[in-house]
Design a protein around this motif. Structure first.
Motif, mmCIF file in Angstrom:
data_model
loop_
_atom_site.group_PDB
_atom_site.id
_atom_site.type_symbol
_atom_site.label_atom_id
_atom_site.label_comp_id
_atom_site.label_asym_id
_atom_site.label_seq_id
_atom_site.Cartn_x
_atom_site.Cartn_y
_atom_site.Cartn_z
ATOM 1 N N PRO A 234 0.826 -1.213 0.000
ATOM 2 C CA PRO A 234 0.000 0.000 0.000
ATOM 3 C C PRO A 234 0.855 1.255 0.000
ATOM 4 O O PRO A 234 1.954 1.278 0.538
ATOM 5 N N GLN A 235 0.324 2.302 -0.640
ATOM 6 C CA GLN A 235 0.998 3.596 -0.700
ATOM 7 C C GLN A 235 0.305 4.561 0.264
ATOM 8 O O GLN A 235 -0.916 4.661 0.276
ATOM 9 N N PHE A 236 1.124 5.264 1.058
ATOM 10 C CA PHE A 236 0.583 6.193 2.039
ATOM 11 C C PHE A 236 0.472 7.595 1.456
ATOM 12 O O PHE A 236 1.345 8.052 0.713
ATOM 13 N N VAL A 237 -0.600 8.269 1.806
ATOM 14 C CA VAL A 237 -0.776 9.681 1.501
ATOM 15 C C VAL A 237 -0.771 10.418 2.833
ATOM 16 O O VAL A 237 -1.554 10.089 3.732
ATOM 17 N N SER A 238 0.118 11.386 2.989
ATOM 18 C CA SER A 238 0.236 12.139 4.238
ATOM 19 C C SER A 238 -0.567 13.429 4.137
ATOM 20 O O SER A 238 -0.454 14.164 3.152
ATOM 21 N N LEU A 239 -1.357 13.695 5.170
ATOM 22 C CA LEU A 239 -2.280 14.819 5.151
ATOM 23 C C LEU A 239 -2.163 15.607 6.455
ATOM 24 O O LEU A 239 -1.929 15.028 7.520
ATOM 25 N N PRO A 240 -2.327 16.928 6.389
ATOM 26 C CA PRO A 240 -2.273 17.727 7.625
ATOM 27 C C PRO A 240 -3.524 17.500 8.471
ATOM 28 O O PRO A 240 -4.637 17.415 7.950
ATOM 29 N N ARG A 241 -3.310 17.419 9.777
ATOM 30 C CA ARG A 241 -4.423 17.163 10.689
ATOM 31 C C ARG A 241 -4.835 18.404 11.465
ATOM 32 O O ARG A 241 -5.886 18.432 12.107
ATOM 33 N N GLY A 242 -3.995 19.444 11.434
ATOM 34 C CA GLY A 242 -4.306 20.661 12.181
ATOM 35 C C GLY A 242 -4.341 20.451 13.672
ATOM 36 O O GLY A 242 -5.106 21.113 14.393
ATOM 37 N N ALA A 243 -3.504 19.536 14.173
ATOM 38 C CA ALA A 243 -3.574 19.153 15.583
ATOM 39 C C ALA A 243 -3.318 20.312 16.531
ATOM 40 O O ALA A 243 -3.821 20.319 17.664
ATOM 41 N N ALA A 244 -2.535 21.322 16.109
ATOM 42 C CA ALA A 244 -2.247 22.453 16.989
ATOM 43 C C ALA A 244 -3.518 23.205 17.375
ATOM 44 O O ALA A 244 -3.606 23.799 18.456
#
Length: 346
Positions: free
Chosen positions: A233-243
């Protein structure tokens, strides 16, 4: 699961156990009882977050449905007794109609509070999408056959056969979930990803293609995994805005969402509002549960005391076609990055 599925499941259970004596009425009784736990949706708990997180609460508790089955059995044996079957058989039937409803709900991604009133997090085994024709159609066919031909002779075997088939299908979905997670964990090791939490769930209307979410600090990763994939599988990294979560430190709605969702949340600032999204539900870019919990003013952020749920979009047929093709062919990859970016544009 959807109401139709719960109705035909309840009808099938009651027909299999009491159809010999009740005939077609068993289908009606089972369908009505099978939808009873979902009547909690008519209760207004105060705001949208409460309505979401208290749904599938007390009415889906193993303790409550067992008590309801006992009460109904006592009332029926007192006012509408039937010498054809024992009170034990009646109790078992009513209990199984209610029990199968709440257990089936726990197989979805939403979260079912099976142990209410214990303060344990909701249970979400997440091996079945909330609407899955492969699970529902055998039960629907059994109910239609029973309704048309009665519950005598060969037709009487259909409900039990459908229940067996649907139960075997649930086992297959659990195997699919394990397959997806094992492949993702192996890919994580190769990529050097050390995620805080992992959640896997089927993509819409099937159990052949799986969506896996990894929470990794300020970002999250998504991957699609199918039974017929021939490459990792290929991962796509996405911003979560956790701050942005720090803004909601004193928000009871946010605390409730964290508990309910297992902290699989995304945070976005849009049009001066802080939106919180439950990433588990729906599909990338189309998440039905999004809530504005704070709004920006001149001096900073102000918490909203009554959360409203943003209007939910159901996606479009073109994207379902993309997912359908992805089941059978791993390439080209689904544009998850672009789909997730659309979330902040609506």
């Amino acid at each position: 699961m959807d109401s139709i599925t719960q109705a035909v499941l309840g009808a099938s259970v009651q027909a299999a156990l009491l159809g010999r004596w009740q005939g077609r009425k068993a289908l009606l009784y089972g369908a009505a009882l099978g939808t009873l736990p979902d009547l909690d949706v008519v209760i207004d708990y105060g705001d949208a977050v409460a309505n979401m997180t208290y749904h599938r609460g007390f009415s889906h508790s193993l303790f409550v449905v067992s008590a309801v089955a006992l009460l109904l059995t006592a009332l029926i044996r007192r006012w509408r007794p039937d010498a054809g079957y024992s009170g034990t058989r009646l109790l078992l039937t009513l209990w199984l109609v209610l029990l199968t409803h709440v257990l089936l709900d726990a197989f979805t991604s939403y979260g079912t509070q099976l142990l209410w009133p214990l303060p344990t997090p909701p249970i979400a085994w997440s091996s079945v999408f909330i609407i899955d024709p492969l699970y529902s159609v055998p039960l629907l066919l059994a109910v239609l056959v029973g309704g048309l031909f009665g519950l005598r002779g060969r037709a009487a075997r259909w409900p039990a056969a459908a229940l067996l088939l649907s139960s075997l299908y649930l086992g297959f979905t659990v195997a699919g979930k394990q397959m997806a997670e094992q492949r993702v964990e192996a890919a994580m090791a190769r990529a050097g990803i050390q995620a805080e939490r992992l959640f896997s769930t089927p993509t819409p209307f099937n159990s052949l293609l799986w969506r896996v979410i990894l929470i990794d600090g300020a970002q999250y990763h998504e991957a699609l995994v199918g039974w017929f994939d021939d490459a990792p599988p290929q991962f796509v990294s996405l911003p979560r805005g956790a701050a942005l979560a720090q803004v909601l430190a004193d928000s009871p709605q946010h605390a409730r969402l964290q508990w309910f969702s297992g902290r699989f949340l995304r945070y976005d600032e849009e049009d001066g509002q802080l939106l919180v999204t439950d990433l588990r539900l729906g599909m990338t870019g189309y998440h039905p549960f999004r809530f504005p919990l704070a709004e920006r003013n001149g001096s900073g952020w102000t918490l909203l005391h009554e959360a409203a749920r943003l209007p939910a979009e159901r996606g479009d047929l073109a994207r379902l076609e993309v997912l359908w093709r992805r089941i059978w062919q791993q390439h080209p990859e689904v544009p998850l990055q672009a789909w997730a970016a659309d979330l902040g544009q609506r």
